[in-house]
Design a protein around this motif. Structure first.
Motif, PDB file in Angstrom:
ATOM      1  N   GLY A  15       0.805  -1.219   0.000  1.00  0.00           N
ATOM      2  CA  GLY A  15       0.000   0.000   0.000  1.00  0.00           C
ATOM      3  C   GLY A  15       0.837   1.267   0.000  1.00  0.00           C
ATOM      4  N   ARG A  16       0.139   2.400   0.084  1.00  0.00           N
ATOM      5  CA  ARG A  16       0.822   3.695   0.085  1.00  0.00           C
ATOM      6  C   ARG A  16       1.297   4.054   1.480  1.00  0.00           C
ATOM      7  NH1 ARG A  16      -3.745   7.323  -3.111  1.00  0.00           N
ATOM      8  NH2 ARG A  16      -4.637   5.555  -4.276  1.00  0.00           N
ATOM      9  N   ARG A  17       2.460   4.651   1.520  1.00  0.00           N
ATOM     10  CA  ARG A  17       3.003   5.216   2.760  1.00  0.00           C
ATOM     11  C   ARG A  17       3.065   6.720   2.559  1.00  0.00           C
ATOM     12  NH1 ARG A  17       5.714   0.506   1.460  1.00  0.00           N
ATOM     13  NH2 ARG A  17       6.162  -0.984   3.155  1.00  0.00           N
ATOM     14  N   VAL A  18       2.258   7.459   3.313  1.00  0.00           N
ATOM     15  CA  VAL A  18       2.156   8.907   3.117  1.00  0.00           C
ATOM     16  C   VAL A  18       2.631   9.612   4.382  1.00  0.00           C
ATOM     17  CG1 VAL A  18       0.642  10.841   2.574  1.00  0.00           C
ATOM     18  CG2 VAL A  18       0.194   8.576   1.572  1.00  0.00           C
ATOM     19  N   THR A  19       3.701  10.394   4.251  1.00  0.00           N
ATOM     20  CA  THR A  19       4.223  11.130   5.388  1.00  0.00           C
ATOM     21  C   THR A  19       3.531  12.479   5.480  1.00  0.00           C
ATOM     22  OG1 THR A  19       6.374  10.082   5.101  1.00  0.00           O
ATOM     23  CG2 THR A  19       6.294  12.048   6.485  1.00  0.00           C
ATOM     24  N   GLY A  20       2.891  12.740   6.603  1.00  0.00           N
ATOM     25  CA  GLY A  20       2.187  14.002   6.764  1.00  0.00           C
ATOM     26  C   GLY A  20       1.212  13.949   7.918  1.00  0.00           C
ATOM     27  N   VAL A  21       0.484  15.028   8.091  1.00  0.00           N
ATOM     28  CA  VAL A  21      -0.518  15.144   9.149  1.00  0.00           C
ATOM     29  C   VAL A  21      -1.836  14.578   8.644  1.00  0.00           C
ATOM     30  CG1 VAL A  21      -1.757  16.744  10.645  1.00  0.00           C
ATOM     31  CG2 VAL A  21       0.640  17.180  10.064  1.00  0.00           C
ATOM     32  N   GLY A  22      -2.436  13.717   9.445  1.00  0.00           N
ATOM     33  CA  GLY A  22      -3.606  12.974   8.991  1.00  0.00           C
ATOM     34  C   GLY A  22      -4.875  13.761   8.795  1.00  0.00           C
ATOM     35  N   PHE A  23      -4.900  15.022   9.228  1.00  0.00           N
ATOM     36  CA  PHE A  23      -6.093  15.832   8.969  1.00  0.00           C
ATOM     37  C   PHE A  23      -5.807  16.952   7.967  1.00  0.00           C
ATOM     38  CE2 PHE A  23      -4.201  16.918  13.097  1.00  0.00           C
ATOM     39  CZ  PHE A  23      -3.770  18.219  12.859  1.00  0.00           C
TER      40      PHE A  23
END
Length: 221
Positions: A45-53
Motif C-alpha cells: 500500500g501507500r506510505r504517506v508522510t504528513g498530518v492525517g487531517f
C-alpha cells in the motif's frame, strides 16, 4: 475498498496489514516516516508522510476513493479532528476514531463519529483474563454506561423462560450461545442446560445482576 489509516503505530500497522491481506487497497498516513518500518517489506500500500487531517495529505492518500477511514494515532485530538474531516469534508462513509478518554468518546459518539475508547476496552480485557469467573465484559458502549456481558447462570434456572431471568436480574438477554451457536431469543424461549447467556446491563448493575443469575431463582420467580 480503499482504506486510509492515520497512525502507523502498533494498531495502525496491524490494521493496515490485515486489511491488505483481505484484498483491500490501503494508504497509511503518519508524521514520522520511520514508523512505516512496522509495515514490513511486503506491504504494497501507500506510505504517506504528513498530518492525517491535512487536506493535501489526505488527497495523496486517496481519500476521495476511500470507503473507510481509521484514525488510530496516539493523540485524541488528532484522531477526532481527522475523523471529522474525513466524514464531513470528504464524505467517507465508514469512519472510526481511537480515543483514550472515555468521557470524550461519549461526546464524539453524539457527534456521529464512532469511537473506540481504548483505556476502558483494555481494562475490560485485562480483567477478563485476571478474573475468569463471574460476569465477563464483551462490549462496552463509548460512554461506558452500558455493557454486554457473558454471565454464569445457576442450573436451577434450567427450563425457566429467559424473560424470567431478565425480570429477576434487571437485564436484557442479547443472545444465547447454545451448542456452540449464537441464538437470538424469541418469545417464550427457555434457558437450557449448558447455555451461555449474554446480557446487556447498566455498568453499575453488572455485579448485582451476575449475583442474581448465579444463584437459584427465588420462589415464584
Amino acid at each position: 475498498m480503499h482504506f486510509v489509516i492515520m497512525g502507523c503505530g502498533r494498531v495502525g500497522s496491524s490494521l493496515a496489514l490485515t486489511v491488505e491481506q483481505r484484498g483491500h487497497s490501503v494508504a497509511v498516513v503518519d508524521q514520522n516516516a520511520d514508523a512505516f518500518r512496522r509495515l514490513g517489506p511486503t506491504f504494497a500500500g501507500r506510505r504517506v508522510t504528513g498530518v492525517g487531517f491535512d487536506h493535501d495529505t489526505l488527497v495523496e492518500a486517496g481519500i476521495h476513493e476511500a470507503g473507510a477511514f481509521a484514525a488510530v494515532s496516539s493523540g485524541d485530538n488528532s484522531n477526532i479532528l481527522a475523523a471529522r474531516v474525513a466524514r464531513e469534508k470528504f464524505d467517507v462513509e465508514n469512519v472510526v476514531a481511537r480515543i483514550y478518554d472515555p468521557g470524550r468518546a461519549e461526546v464524539y459518539e453524539r457527534l456521529g463519529i464512532p469511537t473506540i475508547a481504548t483505556v476502558r476496552w483494555t481494562a475490560d480485557q485485562v480483567l477478563r483474563r485476571l478474573v475468569p469467573e463471574g460476569a465477563v465484559s464483551e462490549f462496552r458502549d463509548a460512554s461506558g454506561r452500558v455493557v454486554l456481558v457473558e454471565t454464569p447462570v445457576h442450573d436451577a434456572w434450567v427450563g425457566r423462560p429467559l424473560s424470567a431471568l431478565e425480570a429477576a436480574a434487571g437485564v436484557r438477554v442479547a443472545y444465547v450461545t447454545r451448542l456452540g451457536q449464537g441464538v437470538v431469543p424469541v418469545r417464550g424461549m427457555a434457558y437450557q442446560e449448558d447455555d451461555i447467556v449474554h446480557v446487556v446491563v447498566a455498568d453499575e448493575r453488572v455485579a448485582a445482576a451476575a449475583a442474581v443469575l448465579a444463584a437459584a431463582p427465588e420462589e415464584g420467580a
